[in-house]
Scaffold this motif. Structure first.
Motif, PDB file in Angstrom:
ATOM      1  N   LEU A   7     -26.976  -6.319  22.235  1.00 22.04           N
ATOM      2  CA  LEU A   7     -25.774  -7.009  21.764  1.00 22.04           C
ATOM      3  C   LEU A   7     -24.960  -6.192  20.780  1.00 22.04           C
ATOM      4  CD1 LEU A   7     -27.363 -10.534  21.079  1.00 22.04           C
ATOM      5  CD2 LEU A   7     -26.351  -9.693  23.213  1.00 22.04           C
ATOM      6  N   ALA A   8     -25.357  -4.950  20.519  1.00 25.53           N
ATOM      7  CA  ALA A   8     -24.673  -4.115  19.522  1.00 25.53           C
ATOM      8  C   ALA A   8     -24.568  -4.842  18.182  1.00 25.53           C
ATOM      9  CB  ALA A   8     -23.286  -3.706  20.028  1.00 25.53           C
ATOM     10  N   SER A   9     -25.649  -5.514  17.787  1.00 29.60           N
ATOM     11  CA  SER A   9     -25.629  -6.372  16.597  1.00 29.60           C
ATOM     12  C   SER A   9     -25.792  -5.600  15.296  1.00 29.60           C
ATOM     13  CB  SER A   9     -26.746  -7.423  16.700  1.00 29.60           C
ATOM     14  OG  SER A   9     -28.017  -6.798  16.759  1.00 29.60           O
ATOM     15  N   GLY A  10     -26.234  -4.348  15.353  1.00 29.01           N
ATOM     16  CA  GLY A  10     -26.370  -3.536  14.150  1.00 29.01           C
ATOM     17  C   GLY A  10     -27.395  -4.047  13.156  1.00 29.01           C
ATOM     18  N   GLU A  11     -28.529  -4.543  13.646  1.00 23.09           N
ATOM     19  CA  GLU A  11     -29.561  -5.130  12.786  1.00 23.09           C
ATOM     20  C   GLU A  11     -30.703  -4.160  12.498  1.00 23.09           C
ATOM     21  OE1 GLU A  11     -29.341  -9.816  13.936  1.00 23.09           O
ATOM     22  OE2 GLU A  11     -29.911  -8.436  15.549  1.00 23.09           O
ATOM     23  N   TYR A  12     -30.385  -2.893  12.428  1.00 30.00           N
ATOM     24  CA  TYR A  12     -31.418  -1.884  12.198  1.00 30.00           C
ATOM     25  C   TYR A  12     -32.082  -2.051  10.826  1.00 30.00           C
ATOM     26  CZ  TYR A  12     -29.390   0.342  16.313  1.00 30.00           C
ATOM     27  OH  TYR A  12     -28.946   0.595  17.581  1.00 30.00           O
ATOM     28  N   ASP A  13     -31.328  -2.487   9.824  1.00 33.04           N
ATOM     29  CA  ASP A  13     -31.928  -2.719   8.510  1.00 33.04           C
ATOM     30  C   ASP A  13     -32.992  -3.817   8.575  1.00 33.04           C
ATOM     31  OD1 ASP A  13     -30.545  -0.786   7.088  1.00 33.04           O
ATOM     32  OD2 ASP A  13     -28.877  -2.119   6.611  1.00 33.04           O
ATOM     33  N   LEU A  14     -32.702  -4.859   9.364  1.00 34.57           N
ATOM     34  CA  LEU A  14     -33.669  -5.947   9.497  1.00 34.57           C
ATOM     35  C   LEU A  14     -34.933  -5.463  10.206  1.00 34.57           C
ATOM     36  CD1 LEU A  14     -31.220  -8.835  10.504  1.00 34.57           C
ATOM     37  CD2 LEU A  14     -32.260  -8.409   8.262  1.00 34.57           C
ATOM     38  N   ALA A  15     -34.762  -4.646  11.227  1.00 36.95           N
ATOM     39  CA  ALA A  15     -35.927  -4.082  11.909  1.00 36.95           C
ATOM     40  C   ALA A  15     -36.730  -3.202  10.968  1.00 36.95           C
ATOM     41  CB  ALA A  15     -35.470  -3.277  13.127  1.00 36.95           C
ATOM     42  N   ALA A  16     -36.036  -2.372  10.189  1.00 32.61           N
ATOM     43  CA  ALA A  16     -36.720  -1.472   9.263  1.00 32.61           C
ATOM     44  C   ALA A  16     -37.544  -2.242   8.246  1.00 32.61           C
ATOM     45  CB  ALA A  16     -35.699  -0.582   8.557  1.00 32.61           C
ATOM     46  N   ALA A  17     -37.017  -3.379   7.780  1.00 39.16           N
ATOM     47  CA  ALA A  17     -37.749  -4.178   6.793  1.00 39.16           C
ATOM     48  C   ALA A  17     -39.057  -4.705   7.378  1.00 39.16           C
ATOM     49  CB  ALA A  17     -36.872  -5.330   6.309  1.00 39.16           C
TER      50      ALA A  17
ATOM     51  N   LEU B 202     -42.833   5.400  14.726  1.00 39.23           N
ATOM     52  CA  LEU B 202     -41.726   6.012  15.453  1.00 39.23           C
ATOM     53  C   LEU B 202     -40.524   5.077  15.552  1.00 39.23           C
ATOM     54  CD1 LEU B 202     -43.542   8.033  18.272  1.00 39.23           C
ATOM     55  CD2 LEU B 202     -42.774   8.788  16.014  1.00 39.23           C
ATOM     56  N   LEU B 203     -40.748   3.785  15.628  1.00 45.74           N
ATOM     57  CA  LEU B 203     -39.628   2.845  15.581  1.00 45.74           C
ATOM     58  C   LEU B 203     -38.951   2.878  14.215  1.00 45.74           C
ATOM     59  CD1 LEU B 203     -41.021  -0.257  17.523  1.00 45.74           C
ATOM     60  CD2 LEU B 203     -39.310   1.395  18.321  1.00 45.74           C
ATOM     61  N   ARG B 204     -39.759   3.050  13.163  1.00 46.95           N
ATOM     62  CA  ARG B 204     -39.154   3.166  11.820  1.00 46.95           C
ATOM     63  C   ARG B 204     -38.300   4.427  11.732  1.00 46.95           C
ATOM     64  NH1 ARG B 204     -36.424   3.170   8.229  1.00 46.95           N
ATOM     65  NH2 ARG B 204     -36.712   2.430   6.087  1.00 46.95           N
ATOM     66  N   ALA B 205     -38.754   5.525  12.331  1.00 48.44           N
ATOM     67  CA  ALA B 205     -37.945   6.742  12.370  1.00 48.44           C
ATOM     68  C   ALA B 205     -36.654   6.514  13.145  1.00 48.44           C
ATOM     69  CB  ALA B 205     -38.756   7.869  13.011  1.00 48.44           C
ATOM     70  N   GLU B 206     -36.738   5.724  14.210  1.00 53.96           N
ATOM     71  CA  GLU B 206     -35.536   5.386  14.976  1.00 53.96           C
ATOM     72  C   GLU B 206     -34.531   4.622  14.110  1.00 53.96           C
ATOM     73  OE1 GLU B 206     -34.514   2.611  18.842  1.00 53.96           O
ATOM     74  OE2 GLU B 206     -36.377   3.780  18.861  1.00 53.96           O
ATOM     75  N   CYS B 207     -35.029   3.706  13.297  1.00 54.53           N
ATOM     76  CA  CYS B 207     -34.143   2.969  12.392  1.00 54.53           C
ATOM     77  C   CYS B 207     -33.427   3.926  11.441  1.00 54.53           C
ATOM     78  CB  CYS B 207     -34.936   1.946  11.581  1.00 54.53           C
ATOM     79  SG  CYS B 207     -35.576   0.560  12.538  1.00 54.53           S
ATOM     80  N   THR B 208     -34.152   4.891  10.915  1.00 54.96           N
ATOM     81  CA  THR B 208     -33.547   5.872  10.007  1.00 54.96           C
ATOM     82  C   THR B 208     -32.441   6.644  10.712  1.00 54.96           C
ATOM     83  OG1 THR B 208     -35.605   6.101   8.745  1.00 54.96           O
ATOM     84  CG2 THR B 208     -34.008   7.888   8.566  1.00 54.96           C
ATOM     85  N   LEU B 209     -32.697   7.069  11.937  1.00 58.60           N
ATOM     86  CA  LEU B 209     -31.677   7.795  12.695  1.00 58.60           C
ATOM     87  C   LEU B 209     -30.467   6.922  13.013  1.00 58.60           C
ATOM     88  CD1 LEU B 209     -33.953   9.807  15.169  1.00 58.60           C
ATOM     89  CD2 LEU B 209     -32.652  10.711  13.227  1.00 58.60           C
ATOM     90  N   GLN B 210     -30.664   5.609  12.989  1.00 56.60           N
ATOM     91  CA  GLN B 210     -29.559   4.682  13.232  1.00 56.60           C
ATOM     92  C   GLN B 210     -28.854   4.279  11.942  1.00 56.60           C
ATOM     93  OE1 GLN B 210     -28.356   4.148  16.066  1.00 56.60           O
ATOM     94  NE2 GLN B 210     -29.963   4.311  17.621  1.00 56.60           N
ATOM     95  N   GLY B 211     -29.220   4.922  10.806  1.00 53.72           N
ATOM     96  CA  GLY B 211     -28.448   4.748   9.593  1.00 53.72           C
ATOM     97  C   GLY B 211     -29.069   3.909   8.510  1.00 53.72           C
ATOM     98  N   THR B 212     -30.345   3.515   8.664  1.00 53.18           N
ATOM     99  CA  THR B 212     -30.982   2.738   7.607  1.00 53.18           C
ATOM    100  C   THR B 212     -31.501   3.673   6.522  1.00 53.18           C
ATOM    101  OG1 THR B 212     -33.220   2.796   8.534  1.00 53.18           O
ATOM    102  CG2 THR B 212     -31.719   1.103   9.374  1.00 53.18           C
TER     103      THR B 212
END
Length: 503
Positions: free
Chosen positions: A239-249, A391-401
């Motif tokens: 959905l292009a929701s931009g919730e990477y910060d929520l995932a990172a948490a 690795l998902l946490r690293a993905e969040c970082t690459l997405q700007g978290t």
């Protein structure tokens, strides 16, 4: 170790193992006195877990082998005769709405949701018989975790689906249209948030394998990451929701819990004698020897020619439809990568004494641990590993978290060191996805990774251009991101559902 599976998978709950939504027996349980004790509710919750196993109407991991791994660039299986479900799925044929695999996945998930809804309905009406408010809340949290888990699969595979939050009769189900993806996600998020706030971080003994608060956070992180992906399909899961910060948490909570750690030996993660190791955040429990308690999913990978020689029972993929590991995947492994030995079977001696050029996944196969038949493998199936969390946490970082390039490189290099490889630097999303591909090969994550990151069209069409020597695979389009609604569901009531575009 005693496993929860003994209880879960031998209990074909209220006749709902059939491949349809005729769940009338479930509607009777409240009136016949079944939900009259805490033990009854425990057994009913166990019945929801049973949906993950053979006796639940299929085999959840085996379903993923066909719908995820076989759909991705990890397998090339065009098929000689073209009659196997996975061949048509691998080839991106538009006429797959009638396939049994497409229909079974729909029914397995909705039957599981109906089981969970029945538990939740009865808790609302009869929770007092449990005699312990905390235990009642625990049952509610488990049922909601599982309902969200199965709905997440439905959204990823079919897009818009009927949103059902209580038990409904077959006639009532025929009046429920497909809901927008965002509405289904709203229920998934609510259920997982309740679960993570009301489940323990861990269990011990025979309770291992039940949903935990950290498992709920792990699935919730995947949900946030998937929602955040580029919206390529108007009814797809991203959905292009931009919730990477929520995932990172969520992922940070798992890391900071100190409940898990990477193993030094990659092969030990999947050892039959090392189940429940520190790498496992949550897995599906199987045990050999019980009626319907074993798993079928390892059988989905290997060739029947190999099984004739090395196993005490028949089974496996026939020669005209082998799930052959792609050359593209094999060639992506650097020389000396220790994961190759633990992931693939590349050749074997057949019953004529001839060497066979084979390329299949054997990550989950140990011929010394074979059960009584091809449905009786005892190895637990990992849904979420700790390495995946990192690795998902690293993905969040690459997405700007929050986090740095050094953090991303550190996560990837921890994986590479275990694989016996040299370290790398300046890891970007493309390099991360390639490392994930190697690390989780055969674990049914690749297709989801490609869809979630918006790279699926580019990667798959490049793969087809180089791999498809048989010229059977069709160009992958946006419409292929989700599967068709099963034709059987369209036929039940004309006009209730519209078919997904492209099928």
């Amino acid at each position: 170790m005693q496993k929860i599976t003994i209880l879960l998978l031998t209990f074909c709950w209220f006749s709902s193992c059939e491949d349809d939504l005729n769940l009338t027996p479930i509607s009777e349980v409240g009136s016949n006195g079944f939900f009259s004790s805490a033990g009854d509710f425990q057994q009913a919750v166990n019945g929801v877990y049973a949906s993950l196993g053979v006796s639940g109407g299929g085999d959840y991991p085996a379903m993923y082998v066909i719908l995820d791994e076989s759909r991705s660039d990890n397998i090339y299986s065009p098929g000689d005769a073209g009659v196997r479900d996975w061949n048509a799925i691998n080839n991106f044929e538009p006429t797959i709405a009638t396939l049994g695999s497409i229909d079974r996945a729909w029914n397995l998930n909705f039957n599981a949701i109906m089981r969970a809804n029945t538990v939740l309905d009865q808790l609302a009406e009869n929770a007092g018989v449990i005699g312990d408010a905390d235990l009642a809340t625990h049952f509610e949290a488990e049922a909601k975790f599982l309902r969200a888990f199965f709905y997440f699969d439905l959204v990823k595979w079919y897009g818009r689906v009927p949103l059902i939050e209580t038990f409904v009769s077959p006639d009532e189900a025929l009046e429920i249209p497909r809901a927008p993806v965002e509405d289904v996600y709203a229920l998934i998020l609510s259920d997982l948030e309740f679960a993570m706030n009301n489940l323990p971080e861990s269990y011990s003994g025979s309770e291992r394998g039940r949903a935990t608060s950290l498992a709920a956070k792990a699935i919730l992180a995947r949900v946030y990451l998937t929602r955040s992906g580029p919206e390529l399909h108007p009814d797809g899961p991203c959905l292009a929701s931009g919730e990477y910060d929520l995932a990172a948490a969520m992922l940070d909570d798992i890391i900071n819990s100190n409940q898990f750690a990477m193993l030094d030996d990659y092969g030990a993660i999947f050892s039959y004698t090392n189940e429940g190791n520190s790498e496992i955040v949550w897995d599906v429990q199987f045990i050999s020897g019980g009626v319907g308690a074993g798993g079928y999913y390892p059988t989905e990978y290997y060739d029947e020619g190999w099984a004739r020689v090395y196993l005490p029972f028949p089974g496996g993929n026939p020669g005209d439809g082998a799930k052959r590991v792609s050359d593209d995947l094999l060639n992506s492994f650097p020389e000396g990568d220790l994961r190759v030995e633990h992931t693939f079977k590349l050749n074997y001696i057949n019953d004529n004494g001839e060497e066979v050029d084979a390329q299949f996944f054997d990550k989950y196969t140990d011929e010394d641990m074979a059960g009584g038949d091809r449905f009786d493998w005892s190895l637990n199936y990992p849904i979420m590993r700790y390495t995946d969390v990192l690795l998902l946490r690293a993905e969040c970082t690459l997405q700007g978290t929050s986090g740095s390039q050094a953090d991303v490189d550190a996560a990837v290099n921890a994986v590479r060191r275990r694989a016996g490889l040299e370290e790398v630097s300046d890891v970007d999303l493309g390099k991360l996805l390639e490392e994930r591909r190697r690390e989780f090969a055969g674990e049914n994550l690749r297709w989801d990774d490609l869809v979630r990151t918006g790279t699926v069209l580019e990667v798959m069409n490049a793969f087809i251009a180089t791999e498809d020597a048989n010229n059977k695979m069709q160009t992958v389009t946006v419409e292929d991101i989700i599967y068709p609604i099963p034709q059987q569901q369209l036929d039940v009531k004309q006009g209730l559902y519209e078919q997904n575009p492209g099928y």
